[in-house]
Design a protein around this motif. Sequence first.
Motif, PDB file in Angstrom:
ATOM      1  N   ALA A   4       0.812  -1.224   0.000  1.00  0.00           N
ATOM      2  CA  ALA A   4       0.000   0.000   0.000  1.00  0.00           C
ATOM      3  C   ALA A   4       0.844   1.273   0.000  1.00  0.00           C
ATOM      4  CB  ALA A   4      -0.931  -0.015   1.201  1.00  0.00           C
ATOM      5  N   TYR A   5       2.015   1.232   0.626  1.00  0.00           N
ATOM      6  CA  TYR A   5       2.799   2.461   0.800  1.00  0.00           C
ATOM      7  C   TYR A   5       3.765   2.720  -0.354  1.00  0.00           C
ATOM      8  CZ  TYR A   5       5.726  -1.308   2.478  1.00  0.00           C
ATOM      9  OH  TYR A   5       6.387  -2.501   2.576  1.00  0.00           O
ATOM     10  N   GLN A   6       3.807   1.842  -1.371  1.00  0.00           N
ATOM     11  CA  GLN A   6       4.817   2.007  -2.424  1.00  0.00           C
ATOM     12  C   GLN A   6       4.250   2.635  -3.680  1.00  0.00           C
ATOM     13  OE1 GLN A   6       7.148  -1.377  -3.642  1.00  0.00           O
ATOM     14  NE2 GLN A   6       7.982  -1.586  -1.574  1.00  0.00           N
ATOM     15  N   ASP A   7       4.887   3.720  -4.150  1.00  0.00           N
ATOM     16  CA  ASP A   7       4.485   4.300  -5.425  1.00  0.00           C
ATOM     17  C   ASP A   7       5.723   4.868  -6.100  1.00  0.00           C
ATOM     18  OD1 ASP A   7       3.119   5.210  -7.569  1.00  0.00           O
ATOM     19  OD2 ASP A   7       2.219   6.938  -6.563  1.00  0.00           O
ATOM     20  N   ASP A   8       6.529   3.978  -6.652  1.00  0.00           N
ATOM     21  CA  ASP A   8       7.779   4.376  -7.285  1.00  0.00           C
ATOM     22  C   ASP A   8       7.707   3.970  -8.762  1.00  0.00           C
ATOM     23  OD1 ASP A   8      10.284   4.711  -8.256  1.00  0.00           O
ATOM     24  OD2 ASP A   8      11.313   3.551  -6.692  1.00  0.00           O
ATOM     25  N   PRO A   9       7.485   4.964  -9.650  1.00  0.00           N
ATOM     26  CA  PRO A   9       7.298   4.633 -11.069  1.00  0.00           C
ATOM     27  C   PRO A   9       8.546   4.039 -11.724  1.00  0.00           C
ATOM     28  CG  PRO A   9       7.304   7.021 -10.730  1.00  0.00           C
ATOM     29  CD  PRO A   9       7.370   6.399  -9.378  1.00  0.00           C
ATOM     30  N   GLU A  10       9.702   4.187 -11.060  1.00  0.00           N
ATOM     31  CA  GLU A  10      10.942   3.636 -11.643  1.00  0.00           C
ATOM     32  C   GLU A  10      11.172   2.190 -11.242  1.00  0.00           C
ATOM     33  OE1 GLU A  10      12.713   5.450 -13.674  1.00  0.00           O
ATOM     34  OE2 GLU A  10      11.268   7.068 -13.341  1.00  0.00           O
ATOM     35  N   ARG A  11      10.478   1.760 -10.239  1.00  0.00           N
ATOM     36  CA  ARG A  11      10.766   0.448  -9.672  1.00  0.00           C
ATOM     37  C   ARG A  11      10.264  -0.686 -10.574  1.00  0.00           C
ATOM     38  NH1 ARG A  11      10.692  -1.246  -3.402  1.00  0.00           N
ATOM     39  NH2 ARG A  11      11.027  -3.463  -3.744  1.00  0.00           N
ATOM     40  N   ILE A  12      11.066  -1.746 -10.670  1.00  0.00           N
ATOM     41  CA  ILE A  12      10.651  -2.929 -11.438  1.00  0.00           C
ATOM     42  C   ILE A  12      10.376  -4.061 -10.453  1.00  0.00           C
ATOM     43  CG2 ILE A  12      11.391  -4.632 -13.145  1.00  0.00           C
ATOM     44  CD1 ILE A  12      12.915  -2.400 -14.511  1.00  0.00           C
ATOM     45  N   TYR A  13       9.202  -4.632 -10.606  1.00  0.00           N
ATOM     46  CA  TYR A  13       8.764  -5.712  -9.711  1.00  0.00           C
ATOM     47  C   TYR A  13       8.793  -7.033 -10.478  1.00  0.00           C
ATOM     48  CZ  TYR A  13       6.783  -1.848  -7.035  1.00  0.00           C
ATOM     49  OH  TYR A  13       6.619  -0.688  -6.331  1.00  0.00           O
ATOM     50  N   GLY A  14       8.767  -8.122  -9.722  1.00  0.00           N
ATOM     51  CA  GLY A  14       8.656  -9.447 -10.341  1.00  0.00           C
ATOM     52  C   GLY A  14       7.631 -10.269  -9.589  1.00  0.00           C
TER      53      GLY A  14
END
Length: 230
Positions: A194-204
């Motif tokens: 809920a607390y994450q909003d990083d447009p640069e971050r790549i998730y898997g």
Amino acid sequence: MNYSFEPIGVIRSPYREKFGIPRQPSLVSAARVRLELLPPYDHPDCVRGLAEFSHVWISFVFHQTMDRGWQPLVRPPRLGGNAKVGVFASRSTHRPNPMGLSLVELVSVSVDNGVALELAGADLLDGTPVLDIKPYIPFVESRPDAAGGFVDGPPPLLRVEWSEAARRHLAEADAPAGFAQLVEQVLAQDPRPAYQDDPERIYGVSLYCYNVRFGIAGGVARVLEILPAA
Ligand code: SAM
């Protein structure tokens, strides 16, 4: 008093890790799981009449998180991850008795080689121990006018786009039927904490034997790559 229960079955699921699993059943209808009954419950008599029901309740153990204990207050993702409610006002996995309850669609019952149920829309991790199965009875259990507390209504969905590379990986992969739809439905739920909003971050996210790499920016989830899981 203590009570002890043994699993009557085990879940085989495309969800190979917690991250990415929807927060409730039926949100990702493309997720197909198989519930394999264990001896001595894998006898056709145990499921006689069950195939006449369209939905079943699955009681299970939050086996992957149970060793983390519980707290009286929890922070539900639906409240943004800051506000707290009591553990018994939540569906948190961290409970005094780490048991879950999911209502899922019963697609089929097979008794050919052991007994197995095919279920759609489950929110269950691969390997989840199942304690019980009960048929859903609409006339007593459906409550359209019920108050939904702080979870009144489904969460907003993200739009999902595919990169060229991801489309190519999908075409080259020997993925199970419905895999693309599964990816889209999982990412549309916005799996980020809920607390994450990083447009640069790549998730898997791990689905079947694939690692689906994606990013989220401006309300759009973009599938970047589909790689074999490590
Ligand atoms: N529908 C169930 C309930 O209300 O009891 C589960 C709700 S719980 C919020 C759903 C989450 O449980 C999923 O997003 C996943 O992260 C987690 N989960 C699913 N299977 C699990 C398992 N075997 N052990 C630990 N966590 C699990």
